[in-house]
Design a protein around this motif. Sequence first.
Motif, mmCIF file in Angstrom:
data_model
loop_
_atom_site.group_PDB
_atom_site.id
_atom_site.type_symbol
_atom_site.label_atom_id
_atom_site.label_comp_id
_atom_site.label_asym_id
_atom_site.label_seq_id
_atom_site.Cartn_x
_atom_site.Cartn_y
_atom_site.Cartn_z
ATOM 1 N N GLY A 127 -9.580 -6.686 8.856
ATOM 2 C CA GLY A 127 -10.608 -5.933 9.554
ATOM 3 C C GLY A 127 -10.120 -4.554 9.921
ATOM 4 O O GLY A 127 -9.393 -3.917 9.155
ATOM 5 N N LEU A 128 -10.471 -4.114 11.102
ATOM 6 C CA LEU A 128 -10.168 -2.748 11.542
ATOM 7 C C LEU A 128 -8.924 -2.671 12.420
ATOM 8 O O LEU A 128 -8.692 -1.656 13.072
ATOM 9 N N THR A 129 -8.136 -3.749 12.432
ATOM 10 C CA THR A 129 -6.880 -3.712 13.186
ATOM 11 C C THR A 129 -5.961 -2.639 12.602
ATOM 12 O O THR A 129 -5.758 -2.568 11.384
ATOM 13 N N LYS A 130 -5.392 -1.823 13.482
ATOM 14 C CA LYS A 130 -4.540 -0.722 13.038
ATOM 15 C C LYS A 130 -3.071 -1.147 12.988
ATOM 16 O O LYS A 130 -2.609 -1.935 13.807
ATOM 17 N N ILE A 131 -2.370 -0.610 12.021
ATOM 18 C CA ILE A 131 -0.944 -0.894 11.861
ATOM 19 C C ILE A 131 -0.155 -0.132 12.926
ATOM 20 O O ILE A 131 -0.429 1.038 13.210
ATOM 21 N N GLN A 132 0.827 -0.821 13.505
ATOM 22 C CA GLN A 132 1.682 -0.222 14.529
ATOM 23 C C GLN A 132 3.146 -0.437 14.176
ATOM 24 O O GLN A 132 3.489 -1.380 13.460
ATOM 25 N N LYS A 133 3.989 0.427 14.689
ATOM 26 C CA LYS A 133 5.426 0.264 14.510
ATOM 27 C C LYS A 133 5.866 -1.110 15.029
ATOM 28 O O LYS A 133 5.389 -1.572 16.071
ATOM 29 N N GLY A 134 6.758 -1.749 14.296
ATOM 30 C CA GLY A 134 7.225 -3.070 14.676
ATOM 31 C C GLY A 134 6.400 -4.200 14.099
ATOM 32 O O GLY A 134 6.729 -5.374 14.292
ATOM 33 N N ASP A 135 5.340 -3.851 13.353
ATOM 34 C CA ASP A 135 4.496 -4.874 12.720
ATOM 35 C C ASP A 135 5.137 -5.375 11.425
ATOM 36 O O ASP A 135 5.779 -4.620 10.693
ATOM 37 N N LEU A 136 4.875 -6.649 11.139
ATOM 38 C CA LEU A 136 5.023 -7.162 9.789
ATOM 39 C C LEU A 136 3.644 -7.123 9.146
ATOM 40 O O LEU A 136 2.664 -7.585 9.732
ATOM 41 N N VAL A 137 3.561 -6.551 7.945
ATOM 42 C CA VAL A 137 2.283 -6.403 7.241
ATOM 43 C C VAL A 137 2.305 -7.326 6.030
ATOM 44 O O VAL A 137 3.166 -7.190 5.152
ATOM 45 N N LEU A 138 1.372 -8.276 6.010
ATOM 46 C CA LEU A 138 1.326 -9.286 4.952
ATOM 47 C C LEU A 138 0.282 -8.901 3.913
ATOM 48 O O LEU A 138 -0.882 -8.651 4.248
ATOM 49 N N PHE A 139 0.701 -8.843 2.646
ATOM 50 C CA PHE A 139 -0.189 -8.596 1.518
ATOM 51 C C PHE A 139 -0.293 -9.871 0.693
ATOM 52 O O PHE A 139 0.717 -10.394 0.224
ATOM 53 N N ASP A 140 -1.502 -10.374 0.509
ATOM 54 C CA ASP A 140 -1.759 -11.517 -0.380
ATOM 55 C C ASP A 140 -2.887 -11.083 -1.306
ATOM 56 O O ASP A 140 -4.011 -10.839 -0.860
ATOM 57 N N LEU A 141 -2.568 -10.974 -2.608
ATOM 58 C CA LEU A 141 -3.552 -10.412 -3.530
ATOM 59 C C LEU A 141 -3.274 -10.891 -4.950
ATOM 60 O O LEU A 141 -2.234 -11.471 -5.240
ATOM 61 N N GLY A 142 -4.218 -10.634 -5.807
ATOM 62 C CA GLY A 142 -4.053 -10.933 -7.219
ATOM 63 C C GLY A 142 -5.126 -10.222 -8.005
ATOM 64 O O GLY A 142 -6.155 -9.821 -7.454
ATOM 65 N N VAL A 143 -4.886 -10.042 -9.297
ATOM 66 C CA VAL A 143 -5.873 -9.395 -10.148
ATOM 67 C C VAL A 143 -6.236 -10.321 -11.296
ATOM 68 O O VAL A 143 -5.489 -11.250 -11.634
ATOM 69 N N ILE A 144 -7.388 -10.054 -11.903
ATOM 70 C CA ILE A 144 -7.812 -10.777 -13.095
ATOM 71 C C ILE A 144 -7.630 -9.851 -14.289
ATOM 72 O O ILE A 144 -8.181 -8.742 -14.311
ATOM 73 N N ILE A 149 0.097 -13.005 -5.632
ATOM 74 C CA ILE A 149 1.383 -12.649 -5.050
ATOM 75 C C ILE A 149 1.223 -12.435 -3.553
ATOM 76 O O ILE A 149 0.166 -11.980 -3.089
ATOM 77 N N THR A 150 2.248 -12.777 -2.797
ATOM 78 C CA THR A 150 2.293 -12.433 -1.374
ATOM 79 C C THR A 150 3.641 -11.798 -1.064
ATOM 80 O O THR A 150 4.688 -12.311 -1.471
ATOM 81 N N GLU A 160 5.369 -15.183 -1.887
ATOM 82 C CA GLU A 160 4.770 -15.968 -2.976
ATOM 83 C C GLU A 160 5.078 -15.340 -4.321
ATOM 84 O O GLU A 160 4.919 -14.135 -4.508
ATOM 85 N N ASP A 161 5.502 -16.194 -5.256
ATOM 86 C CA ASP A 161 5.722 -15.766 -6.627
ATOM 87 C C ASP A 161 4.980 -16.676 -7.589
ATOM 88 O O ASP A 161 4.709 -17.849 -7.281
ATOM 89 N N ASP A 162 4.681 -16.130 -8.761
ATOM 90 C CA ASP A 162 4.097 -16.893 -9.858
ATOM 91 C C ASP A 162 5.215 -17.261 -10.822
ATOM 92 O O ASP A 162 5.965 -16.390 -11.276
ATOM 93 N N VAL A 163 5.321 -18.549 -11.126
ATOM 94 C CA VAL A 163 6.477 -19.096 -11.832
ATOM 95 C C VAL A 163 6.040 -19.733 -13.140
ATOM 96 O O VAL A 163 5.056 -20.481 -13.173
#
Length: 364
Positions: free
Chosen positions: A210-227, A235-236, A341-344
Amino acid sequence: MNQRLNKLIDWMKEEDIDAAFITSPDNVFYLTGFRSEPHERLLGLAVFQEAEPFLICPGMETLDAKNAGWEYEILGYSDTDDTWGLVEKSIKRRVDKIRKWAVEKEHLNLERYEELANRFTGANFVRAESVLNELRMIKDDKEISLLKKACELADFAVQVGMNEIAAGKTELDLIATIEYEVKKKGVSGMSFDTMVLTGANAALPHGTPGLTKIQKGDLVLFDLGVIFEGYCSDITRTIAYGDISDKQAHIYQTVLQAEEVALNAVKPGVKASELDLTARQIIQDAGYGDYFPHRLGHGLGISVHEYPSMTATNELEIKPGMVFTIEPGIYVPEVAGVRIEDDVYLSENGVETLTKFPKSLQIV
């Protein structure tokens, strides 16, 4: 007839099944090469032991089906046609009596089941998922090539996201940039809704960006994939923005160790349950067992979540040709959420990790 259809027909003969009616877009694509998302309209592939198969799809897509290489009958229909009447006539031209159907019970809705049951009275229905899952589980060389390209693009997408991390940017800001940049690379769509979660939100395994803003000290998690040409990546990665706490760093290193130990355990004959429990034991020993609430991974291919499910209770033995994810995570509310996360791919020559983005803690 293509090899995949022949294998389905061989199974039908072994099980004494007169006809199969396949309706999920992913399995229709697997068996025909034709990709369609018909929404509420009917898409189906009818397969028989001896007679030629036919494809039914909206009339506006018949040329697409031909261009995809489908060589048999295409039953195109308009929005005003009696669609099921057309299906019934086309089937009855091929077989006199259907005693046993194979259908995807997880996909065929009640209304469509009743159409088949009422038009072909007295027939029994069995699951087609068993054979289709087994067929799709083992990838051929072309599928592996497409999956590798999809994973390469997923790595690129994570790099784009990491480059965008900055104070004040929102989760949705990063998603917008990621998806814009991958579409410029020719990606038609994402494997699923792209997930970027920052700070406390990252501790929600399937949170909503959502609209949560990134701040110093955050861990930012990316979970995504493409077709890419019909095949999905997934991948995460979890990225640190500035200095993080010792506890956050410990959680990260625990997840990394669990993921790497599970990866190193992959080999022919090892059970899916063993891989899950191997990773889970690392996390439990570190005191975070209650914070790893999901399975270790899942199969990957045409669907982003395919057979098998890599759970602690799945006794399936891993075989060459399989592609699956390994994705342990720890989610401690108000402290940290980390998933890697990895694809194996397990080949005859060993294990290959198809997603290559670095896993050591990246600090922006």
